[in-house]
Design a protein around this motif. Structure first.
Motif, PDB file in Angstrom:
ATOM      1  N   LEU A 258      -7.361   0.009  -4.397  1.00  0.00           N
ATOM      2  CA  LEU A 258      -7.186   1.099  -3.695  1.00  0.00           C
ATOM      3  C   LEU A 258      -8.356   1.656  -2.833  1.00  0.00           C
ATOM      4  CD1 LEU A 258      -4.889   3.029  -5.950  1.00  0.00           C
ATOM      5  CD2 LEU A 258      -4.085   1.421  -4.618  1.00  0.00           C
TER       6      LEU A 258
ATOM      7  N   GLY B 255      -0.377   2.691   1.953  1.00  0.00           N
ATOM      8  CA  GLY B 255       0.977   2.822   1.356  1.00  0.00           C
ATOM      9  C   GLY B 255       1.883   2.532   2.572  1.00  0.00           C
TER      10      GLY B 255
ATOM     11  N   PRO C  92       1.651   8.683  -0.503  1.00  0.00           N
ATOM     12  CA  PRO C  92       2.360   7.521   0.195  1.00  0.00           C
ATOM     13  C   PRO C  92       2.267   6.292  -0.564  1.00  0.00           C
ATOM     14  CG  PRO C  92       0.897   9.150   1.664  1.00  0.00           C
ATOM     15  CD  PRO C  92       0.984   9.461   0.268  1.00  0.00           C
ATOM     16  N   LEU C  93       1.092   6.010  -1.217  1.00  0.00           N
ATOM     17  CA  LEU C  93       0.935   4.790  -1.875  1.00  0.00           C
ATOM     18  C   LEU C  93       1.825   4.588  -2.833  1.00  0.00           C
ATOM     19  CD1 LEU C  93      -2.924   4.620  -2.195  1.00  0.00           C
ATOM     20  CD2 LEU C  93      -1.674   3.025  -1.378  1.00  0.00           C
TER      21      LEU C  93
ATOM     22  N   GLY D 279       4.974   3.873  -1.009  1.00  0.00           N
ATOM     23  CA  GLY D 279       4.897   2.278  -0.509  1.00  0.00           C
ATOM     24  C   GLY D 279       5.335   1.344  -1.678  1.00  0.00           C
ATOM     25  N   TYR D 280       4.551   1.549  -2.717  1.00  0.00           N
ATOM     26  CA  TYR D 280       4.941   0.674  -3.828  1.00  0.00           C
ATOM     27  C   TYR D 280       6.016   0.670  -4.465  1.00  0.00           C
ATOM     28  CZ  TYR D 280      -0.036  -1.206  -4.143  1.00  0.00           C
ATOM     29  OH  TYR D 280      -1.260  -1.894  -3.785  1.00  0.00           O
TER      30      TYR D 280
ATOM     31  N   TRP E 171       2.540  -3.096   2.714  1.00  0.00           N
ATOM     32  CA  TRP E 171       1.575  -1.938   2.742  1.00  0.00           C
ATOM     33  C   TRP E 171       0.167  -2.444   2.502  1.00  0.00           C
ATOM     34  CZ3 TRP E 171       5.646  -2.658  -0.226  1.00  0.00           C
ATOM     35  CH2 TRP E 171       5.285  -2.821  -1.591  1.00  0.00           C
TER      36      TRP E 171
ATOM     37  N   GLU F 269      -3.254  10.968  -0.257  1.00  0.00           N
ATOM     38  CA  GLU F 269      -3.056   9.826   0.099  1.00  0.00           C
ATOM     39  C   GLU F 269      -2.284   8.989  -0.910  1.00  0.00           C
ATOM     40  OE1 GLU F 269      -5.970   8.368   3.899  1.00  0.00           O
ATOM     41  OE2 GLU F 269      -6.887   8.526   1.929  1.00  0.00           O
TER      42      GLU F 269
END
Lengths: 401, 401
Positions: free
Chosen positions: B377, A65, B387-388, B391-392, A347, B384
């Motif tokens: 992924l 990410g 954060p993914l 990020g997306y 990311w 985690e």
């Protein structure tokens, strides 16, 4: 993640040769009309053949990410966990203009700015003065005398410059002078940690002298300094793995980043072909060779899908020259993704191709994000790629008995 | 794993909206007659379409092989490494009955028990008194006066209750009063760390007063206290990511867990459809919306494969209502696996579906454990996933330059 100390204790000499080809921002996203990513759209017969024989994987440069900048992206590729090893902004700016730092350097990013009679900032960028004016003013500032300190002041572009304070005992941990808004005076530099007090003194002295020297200039009659940072305390690749490491890169930033970890830069022209020629010429001098291709990233940032595809195809055309050198390990990957549809670093995990005679082939049909999902390397952090490279290069001995 | 401090420094404002749909215990195992898991047996056209467009993966809630409880399972989903951040049992019990804790609360789980004339425990559960009796006795105990301390005593079920000691300076680190066997007296509370001595004093005073107040009761004439714990010191989602976060959950435990990380609970009825109605109603108020579906887990624990399948199908039927709200990122996953064949929480990794316009589609045929193995992924830790998601959602800026 295995520590650099452990890796160092495992390193053993070998005659194997490694080439790491980094296509900056290689990872992509599907374009609308046919769902292909840049790597999938590119005609890459040589990369595809290598992928069929090699082992693939996906790598997260920092963590899932997280979008990397170029500095941490490359540190990861060189085997340094970017969450542990951090490079300051001043150092990065210095590296970006090819300054060769020493471990006595404290670097800062500078702006020429405009201040009024009361010393309040009226323009944080001094009207974006031309680079030539910036260069002349840097020449002026470089004449400042601070006892015990060598000063290097160099232009970057327009109002931006870099200053290196070179002296024993200058530690980082300084506040910035940039108030981040106009109608405020530049701030004094403060030591945020006690051992940075000498550095704060030096920086404030520099700013005071700069103010005097620039008093008659217009519009660039003052400076602001940011991103004070020391040369990072990184163990070099040679110390860890015992390899002689070389780099070919068209852009200074990447030569500079490679130098930070102990690589020696070789000269090349401006094209991808020039870089492969430099690789051919210097291949005998190094155990580990890092070739950096910039334009995949630049076109990605421009949103220019087709041109990014062409750069990938250009690299593919040169690949046989690299293979003719008979390297033992080849890795092709990127420092991060820069999908043309996204027009920026992203990311998304980065495709990785590792080739050596010790691969378990994945039987991939080509080199792409899709094929890499099923690769035998799995889904790793970029900082884990260097131990993989060294393992496949038979440069690491057994861990434990 | 990237730290919450680092994530906080990367967070940037955005207008994007995220929905996290958690089907509790969603991960399954194949049933005997056709080898299908619950997700595979379910008819889920909408989830399958989303999976085809999105990116899949598998997540370990805690670590490989470790079966999570509901508390750590959810903490992980919310982005807090459950191995680092721990929630005490007292707090979890309080949260489970919808008590809103403050950072001055020390919580404990209580049992009403039976003691004989010598004060030796004869029944650790006081014959499992009815919940109404428990409620009446809690009312009695809440009248106990301890200078400087507010007391909240609430029934849970049968002999079980929660007590909150609300005061400045009550630190956790206390021994339990439960001797864990009969024919022993309840133990005094001891401070296991020096700064918990005031808390020990308060707890012992409470037990002493409770003994007096309950002397004439039968069979519940005494209490035992366990799981003393403070409100956990967690940075809230708002502090880290700058999001307004909301939760819809039928069971109080999950609203409570979400409140611990700064989510605001919205009201809903009892059905899956009610939850989606609440989501529709409150979608505009939040950047991040967590919808919790309980019954996948309940039926998994019952070993009721078919009913778990039906709940999954129910969620699938409601999914178009969620997509009609045009969220930017949707994640569908679970806090752990509860395979119906296993009749309990399990250690198996949990399927994850992430959907946004920035996905590299996996081209999956559906949403299942099997398809998730090949997802882009990869295989991550649940902590985690946040954060993914961010990020997306383009809510994290670049790490480094």
């Amino acid at each position: 993640m295995i520590s650099l100390d452990d890796l160092k204790s495992l390193a053993r000499p070998a005659k194997t040769k490694v080439v790491l080809v980094v296509m900056d921002g290689i990872g992509g996203l599907p374009r609308a009309f046919d769902g292909k990513t840049e790597l999938e759209a590119a005609q890459t017969p040589h990369l595809d053949a290598l992928a069929a024989q090699g082992t693939l994987g996906l790598a997260d440069p920092i963590a899932p990410g997280i979008t990397p900048g170029s500095g941490p992206g490359h540190l990861g590729l060189f085997g340094y966990d970017p969450l542990q090893f951090r490079i300051g902004r001043g150092v990065l700016e210095a590296v970006g203009i090819d300054l060769q730092l020493t471990d006595q350097d404290l670097a800062a990013r500078g702006n020429f700015c405009s201040v009024d009679a009361q010393g309040l900032i009226t323009d944080r960028r001094a009207g974006r003065i031309p680079t030539e004016v910036c260069a002349r003013l840097c020449g002026l500032l470089e004449k400042i005398q601070i006892p015990g300190v060598d000063l290097i002041v160099r232009p970057v572009r327009e109002h931006r410059f870099v200053v290196l304070f070179r002296a024993v005992g200058l530690e980082e941990g300084l506040s910035e002078t940039d108030p981040q808004e106009i109608d405020k005076p530049p701030l004094p530099v403060r030591a945020e940690v006690t051992h940075a007090s000498r550095a704060a003194e030096v920086a404030n002295r520099f700013v005071a002298e700069a103010k005097k020297l620039l008093a008659a200039e217009h519009p660039a009659n003052m400076v602001i300094l940011r991103g004070f940072s020391q040369y990072p305390k990184l163990p070099k690749l040679t110390e860890i793995y015992g390899v002689r490491a070389g780099v070919v890169a068209v852009y200074p930033m990447y030569r500079g980043l490679a130098r930070l970890v102990g690589m020696e830069a070789v000269k090349a022209g401006d094209t991808v072909a020039d870089e492969f020629t430099a690789l051919e010429k210097h291949f005998g001098e190094f155990d580990f060779f890092f070739a950096h291709i910039k334009k995949t990233d630049s076109y990605g940032e421009d949103g220019n899908f087709e041109s990014k595809v062409h750069v990938i195809e250009e690299v593919d055309r040169e690949l046989p020259r690299l293979l003719a050198l008979k390297p033992d390990v080849v890795m092709v990957t990127g420092d991060h993704s820069t999908p043309a549809t996204h027009k920026a670093h992203s990311w998304h995990p980065v495709p990785v191709l590792l080739w050596s005679k010790w691969c378990r082939p994945d039987g991939a049909k080509g080199f792409s994000e899709r094929e890499c999902r099923f690769g035998g390397l799995g889904h790793v952090r970029s900082a884990e790629l260097m131990p993989l490279i060294m393992g496949y290069a038979e440069r690491l001995t057994k861990f434990g008995a």
